[in-house]
Design an enzyme around this catalytic site. Structure first.
Site, mmCIF file in Angstrom:
data_model
loop_
_atom_site.group_PDB
_atom_site.id
_atom_site.type_symbol
_atom_site.label_atom_id
_atom_site.label_comp_id
_atom_site.label_asym_id
_atom_site.label_seq_id
_atom_site.Cartn_x
_atom_site.Cartn_y
_atom_site.Cartn_z
ATOM 1 C CG ASN A 49 -0.697 -0.733 2.396
ATOM 2 O OD1 ASN A 49 0.263 -0.979 2.351
ATOM 3 N ND2 ASN A 49 -1.672 -0.938 3.289
ATOM 4 C CB CYS A 50 4.220 2.345 1.508
ATOM 5 S SG CYS A 50 3.644 1.591 3.075
ATOM 6 C CB THR A 273 -9.390 -7.347 21.863
ATOM 7 O OG1 THR A 273 -10.073 -8.939 22.296
ATOM 8 C CG2 THR A 273 -8.898 -7.193 20.605
ATOM 9 C CB ILE A 278 -10.590 -11.245 19.782
ATOM 10 C CG1 ILE A 278 -11.826 -12.243 19.834
ATOM 11 C CG2 ILE A 278 -10.499 -10.372 18.596
ATOM 12 C CD1 ILE A 278 -13.320 -11.636 19.615
ATOM 13 N N GLY A 282 -1.975 -3.588 14.293
ATOM 14 C CA GLY A 282 -1.994 -2.648 13.382
ATOM 15 C C GLY A 282 -2.536 -1.348 13.386
ATOM 16 C CG ASP A 283 -2.924 1.564 9.987
ATOM 17 O OD1 ASP A 283 -1.629 1.392 10.386
ATOM 18 O OD2 ASP A 283 -3.065 1.974 8.940
HETATM 19 C C1 FAD Z 1 -1.474 4.990 -0.073
HETATM 20 C C2 FAD Z 1 -0.961 4.744 1.332
HETATM 21 C C3 FAD Z 1 0.596 4.960 1.578
HETATM 22 C C4 FAD Z 1 1.278 4.630 2.724
HETATM 23 N N1 FAD Z 1 2.751 4.856 2.879
HETATM 24 C C5 FAD Z 1 3.260 4.664 4.084
HETATM 25 C C6 FAD Z 1 4.651 4.721 3.931
HETATM 26 O O1 FAD Z 1 5.072 5.067 3.271
HETATM 27 N N2 FAD Z 1 5.040 4.482 5.502
HETATM 28 C C7 FAD Z 1 4.381 3.920 6.442
HETATM 29 O O2 FAD Z 1 5.185 3.362 7.473
HETATM 30 N N3 FAD Z 1 3.206 3.636 5.940
HETATM 31 C C8 FAD Z 1 2.531 3.864 4.913
HETATM 32 N N4 FAD Z 1 1.138 3.795 4.779
HETATM 33 C C9 FAD Z 1 0.426 3.112 5.948
HETATM 34 C C10 FAD Z 1 0.507 1.602 6.061
HETATM 35 O O3 FAD Z 1 0.192 1.043 4.868
HETATM 36 C C11 FAD Z 1 -0.287 1.079 7.215
HETATM 37 O O4 FAD Z 1 0.171 1.510 8.395
HETATM 38 C C12 FAD Z 1 -0.359 -0.410 7.292
HETATM 39 O O5 FAD Z 1 -0.526 -0.989 5.872
HETATM 40 C C13 FAD Z 1 -1.254 -0.927 8.145
HETATM 41 O O6 FAD Z 1 -1.441 -2.323 8.467
HETATM 42 P P1 FAD Z 1 -3.050 -2.954 8.761
HETATM 43 O O7 FAD Z 1 -2.493 -4.578 8.943
HETATM 44 O O8 FAD Z 1 -3.358 -2.263 10.003
HETATM 45 O O9 FAD Z 1 -3.800 -2.708 7.680
HETATM 46 P P2 FAD Z 1 -3.661 -2.577 6.273
HETATM 47 O O10 FAD Z 1 -2.627 -3.087 5.754
HETATM 48 O O11 FAD Z 1 -4.473 -1.612 5.633
HETATM 49 O O12 FAD Z 1 -4.689 -4.041 5.925
HETATM 50 C C14 FAD Z 1 -6.018 -4.038 6.245
HETATM 51 C C15 FAD Z 1 -6.854 -4.861 5.337
HETATM 52 O O13 FAD Z 1 -7.873 -5.481 6.025
HETATM 53 C C16 FAD Z 1 -9.003 -5.601 5.215
HETATM 54 N N5 FAD Z 1 -10.253 -5.465 6.140
HETATM 55 C C17 FAD Z 1 -10.641 -4.574 6.883
HETATM 56 N N6 FAD Z 1 -11.932 -5.027 7.245
HETATM 57 C C18 FAD Z 1 -12.094 -6.161 6.829
HETATM 58 C C19 FAD Z 1 -13.277 -7.038 7.058
HETATM 59 N N7 FAD Z 1 -14.140 -6.708 7.787
HETATM 60 N N8 FAD Z 1 -13.254 -8.246 6.438
HETATM 61 C C20 FAD Z 1 -12.120 -8.704 5.443
HETATM 62 N N9 FAD Z 1 -11.098 -7.811 5.333
HETATM 63 C C21 FAD Z 1 -11.133 -6.289 5.953
HETATM 64 C C22 FAD Z 1 -8.721 -4.265 4.171
HETATM 65 O O14 FAD Z 1 -9.293 -4.594 3.046
HETATM 66 C C23 FAD Z 1 -7.300 -4.090 4.035
HETATM 67 O O15 FAD Z 1 -6.758 -4.692 3.013
HETATM 68 C C24 FAD Z 1 0.730 4.049 3.660
HETATM 69 C C25 FAD Z 1 -0.956 3.776 3.619
HETATM 70 C C26 FAD Z 1 -1.533 4.127 2.441
HETATM 71 C C27 FAD Z 1 -2.708 3.738 1.864
#
Ligand code: FAD
Length: 549
Positions: A49-50, A273, A278, A282-283
Site C-alpha cells: 500500500n505504501c 483485546t 481475540i 496494526g492501524d
Molecule cells: C497510500 C498509502 C501509503 C502509505 N505509505 C506509507 C509509508 O510510506 N510508510 C508507512 O510507514 N506507512 C504507510 N502507509 C500506512 C501503512 O500502509 C499502514 O500503516 C499499514 O498497512 C497498516 O497495516 P494493517 O494491517 O493495520 O492494515 P492494512 O495493511 O491496511 O490491511 C487491512 C486490510 O484489512 C482488510 N479489511 C478490513 N476490514 C475487513 C473485514 N471486515 N473483512 C475482511 N477484510 C477486511 C482491508 O481490506 C485491508 O486490506 C501508507 C498507507 C497508504 C494507504
C-alpha cells in the site's frame, strides 16, 4: 501455546495486508499444524500500500510489482487459506465463530475459530462536505485503479489534506502533469513537523507547481470545481480526500470489544483485546508512546512488527511489546522529511518542559562535491536529558540521521551521549563530527552551561539584538532592529555589546563562538538557536502564533 490451544488450532485473521499477513506467515513458521485462514475484503492480499501513490504517478510502472504475494503463492509456500473478496461481518464471541460474506457469490458462512486476529487497518476520513461522494481515496489496489482511470482524463486536481498521503499524491499527480492544489485546514502541511521545519517542504511544493491553500477548508465540491470556505473556487477534474485515517473498528465495536481513548481497539501488552481469544494489531489498535500515553500510529513498521509479535504470543512465546515512537519519512520532489518521537507543538500543548536544539549542517563534508544542507531539530527533556523527538529535512541524509536518533531513543541514550556514537565516516557520506554527534555537542554545551540559547519564537524587541555575521550577510537579510558587529572584529568592539543581548549568525555556530568569547569578557549574551535560517523559516510560517500561544 497460548491459552492451552488445541494441537491444531483454527486461527482466523481478518485483513490480509501488513499486520494480518505478517501474523499469518510467522504463525506458519511457528505452528506448522495450525489451520490458518486469512479473510480479506479487497481483491488482493499482501500488496504494497505504501507504493500505491507512486503507481498513480507512473514512478512504479508495473502494477504487478505492487502485488508481493497472491492467494496461490501464499497457499503453496505457507499452507495458508486465503479468502479474498470475503468480508468479515460479525464476530459471534459466544460460539467463537466469524461470520463472513463471500462478496463474489453473495453468500454468508460462519467460520469457527480458536483464535481470531483482527488487522482491519484504517479507513480514510471522509468529511461531511456537500459533494464529497465525488472525492477519491487511496487505500488499496482497487482505489488505485480507479484513481489512474480518473487521472487519465483530468487536467486539474484538488487534494484535500496536506499530510503524508496527500503530499505524496500531490507530487505524483504533478508527475502526471495535472495542475494540483492542496487544501489544508492547518496553517502548514505535514503537521507532524513543527512550523519552522516545514518552510523548505512548502517551498519545494510551490517550486514544482503545487498550489498550496493553507489554513482554509473545502466548503463544497461541485462537478468540476471545489469551493473553499472563503467562497473562492478551484477547478477540479478530480478531487482526492487525504484528510487522514481512522481505525477501522466496526467489527470490534459490533462485537462489544473495548476501545481505547482515541477510538482504536484497546489491547494489552500481549496484543489481546478485551476478549482473550481475540487479538488485534496494526492501524486499528491503540499503541503506547514512549511516555506511556495511548496513541494511534498508522504506520507500516509498527503494523508489521505487531503482526509478528502476535504470532509469537499465540505460539506461546514471550514477547516484549515496545512503545511506538512514530518514526516516519516522506519524500517530496527530492526532499526528505523525517521525524521521530514527539514534536514541539504537541509537547508545548501538553505543558511538557523541553530543551530545543536546531542545527543546519551539511549532509557530508562540505569540501566534497554535492554537499546538501540539512535542517535538524532535537527536542530534549531538560531535567533528564532524555531525547523526546527529532525532525530532519534535507535533500540527502535526513533519513539516516532520524534513523540513528530513533535507534538512540530506543536504546535509552541521553541527548549528550549522541557525541559518543561511533558513526561511519568518509567525506562523501558524513563528517568526522557527524550531524548527529553535533546535536550531542550542542546539548552538552547547554547542559554544562557553556551557552544559553533562545528560540526563534521567543525573540521579541525587549532585548538588544546583535548580528555577528559579515556586513554583506547583514545587508542581504537581517532581523529588524539588530546591530551588526562581525564576529571576527568582536574583540575590538566589546563596548558595543550590551549585556543580555541576543547574538545571532546564519545557522548558530558563529553566534555560539561570539557567546563564548563575550562570556569570557564578562558580557553575558544568549545565542539565537539555529540562527537566521531557523528564525526566517519560523517567520515565513503562518503557524508561529499557534506555537507561541
Ligand atoms: C497510500 C498509502 C501509503 C502509505 N505509505 C506509507 C509509508 O510510506 N510508510 C508507512 O510507514 N506507512 C504507510 N502507509 C500506512 C501503512 O500502509 C499502514 O500503516 C499499514 O498497512 C497498516 O497495516 P494493517 O494491517 O493495520 O492494515 P492494512 O495493511 O491496511 O490491511 C487491512 C486490510 O484489512 C482488510 N479489511 C478490513 N476490514 C475487513 C473485514 N471486515 N473483512 C475482511 N477484510 C477486511 C482491508 O481490506 C485491508 O486490506 C501508507 C498507507 C497508504 C494507504
Amino acid at each position: 501455546m497460548a491459552n492451552s490451544l488445541p494441537q491444531n488450532p483454527r486461527i482466523l485473521i481478518v485483513g490480509g495486508v501488513a499486520g494480518g499477513m505478517s501474523a499469518a506467515t510467522r504463525l506458519r513458521r511457528l505452528l506448522e499444524h495450525a489451520e490458518i485462514t486469512v479473510i480479506e475484503r479487497s481483491g488482493h492480499v499482501s500488496f504494497a500500500n505504501c507504493g500505491l501513490p507512486y503507481h498513480v504517478g507512473g514512478v512504479i510502472e508495473d502494477r504487478e510489482s505492487l502485488l508481493l504475494n497472491t492467494s496461490e503463492s501464499l497457499g503453496a509456500r505457507f499452507g495458508l487459506k486465503v479468502l479474498t473478496r470475503h468480508e468479515a461481518i460479525k464476530i459471534d464471541r459466544e460460539n467463537k465463530q466469524l461470520v463472513v460474506r463471500d462478496l463474489a457469490q453473495d453468500e454468508v458462512v460462519a467460520l469457527d475459530y480458536d483464535v481470531l486476529i483482527l488487522s482491519p487497518g484504517a479507513r480514510p476520513v471522509v468529511p461531511p462536505i456537500p459533494g464529497i461522494e465525488r472525492a477519491l481515496t487511496l487505500r488499496d489496489i482497487e482505489d488505485t485503479d480507479k484513481m489512474i482511470a480518473a487521472v487519465a482524463n483530468a487536467k486539474t486536481a484538488v487534494v484535500i489534506g496536506g499530510g503524508f498521503i496527500g503530499i505524496e499524491l500531490a507530487e505524483n499527480l504533478r508527475h502526471r502533469d495535472l495542475a494540483v492544489t492542496v487544501v489544508e485546514a492547518a496553517p502548514q502541511v505535514m503537521t507532524p513537523l513543527d512550523a519552522e521545519m516545514i518552510a523548505p517542504v512548502q517551498d519545494v511544493l510551490r517550486e514544482h507547481g503545487v498550489d498550496l491553500r493553507l489554513g482554509t477548508s473545502v466548503a463544497s465540491i461541485e462537478s468540476d470545481q471545489v469551493t473553499l470556505a472563503d467562497g473562492s473556487t478551484i477547478p477540479a477534474d478530480i478531487v482526492v480526500a487525504a484528510i487522514g485515517v481512522r481505525p477501522d473498528v466496526s467489527l470490534a465495536v459490533s462485537a462489544g470489544l473495548e476501545l481505547g481513548p482515541n477510538g482504536g481497539i484497546a489491547i494489552n501488552e500481549n496484543l489481546a483485546t478485551s476478549d482473550e481469544s481475540i487479538y488485534a494489531v496494526g492501524d486499528a489498535v491503540e499503541k503506547s508512546d514512549p511516555a506511556g500515553a495511548s496513541r494511534l500510529v498508522p504506520l507500516a513498521g509498527p503494523a508489521n512488527r505487531q503482526g509478528r509479535l502476535v504470532a509469537d504470543v499465540i505460539a506461546g512465546r514471550k514477547i516484549s511489546e515496545r512503545p511506538v515512537q512514530g518514526t516516519a519519512i516522506l519524500g517530496v520532489f527530492g526532499l526528505q522529511v523525517a521525524t521521530t518521537g514527539s514534536n514541539e507543538r504537541t509537547l508545548r500543548a501538553a505543558g511538557v518542559p523541553m530543551r530545543i536544539i536546531h542545527t543546519h549542517p551539511a549532509n557530508h563534508a562540505g569540501y566534497y562535491p554535492g554537499a546538501e544542507q540539512l535542517s535538524l531539530k532535537l527536542i530534549v527533556d531538560p531535567a533528564t536529558d532524555e531525547i523526546l523527538g527529532a525532525q530532519a529535512v534535507g535533500a540527502e541524509g535526513a533519513d539516516k540521521r532520524i534513523d540513528v536518533i530513533a535507534t538512540a531513543m530506543r536504546g535509552g541514550l541521553k541527548a549528550s551521549e549522541l557525541v559518543d556514537l561511533d558513526l561511519a565516516y568518509a567525506p562523501q557520506f558524513g563528517s568526522a563530527k557527524d550531524p548527529v554527534n553535533m546535536l550531542g555537542y550542542l546539548d552538552s554545551n547547554l547542559t554544562e552551561g557553556l551557552v544559553e540559547t533562545i528560540q526563534w519564537h521567543e525573540l521579541d524587541d525587549s532585548r538588544p539584538i546583535v548580528d555577528v555575521r559579515t556586513p554583506a550577510e547583514n545587508a542581504r537579510d537581517s532581523i529588524p532592529g539588530a546591530i551588526n558587529v562581525e564576529l571576527d572584529g568582536l574583540r575590538e568592539h566589546l563596548d558595543q555589546i550590551p549585556a543580555g543581548a541576543v547574538v545571532y549568525c546564519q545557522v548558530g555556530l558563529r553566534g555560539y563562538l561570539a557567546a563564548r568569547l563575550l562570556s569570557q569578557h564578562g558580557i553575558k549574551v544568549v545565542n539565537l538557536d539555529g540562527g537566521m535560517r531557523t528564525w526566517r523559516a519560523g517567520q515565513s510560517s503562518k503557524a508561529a502564533p499557534a506555537l507561541v500561544g
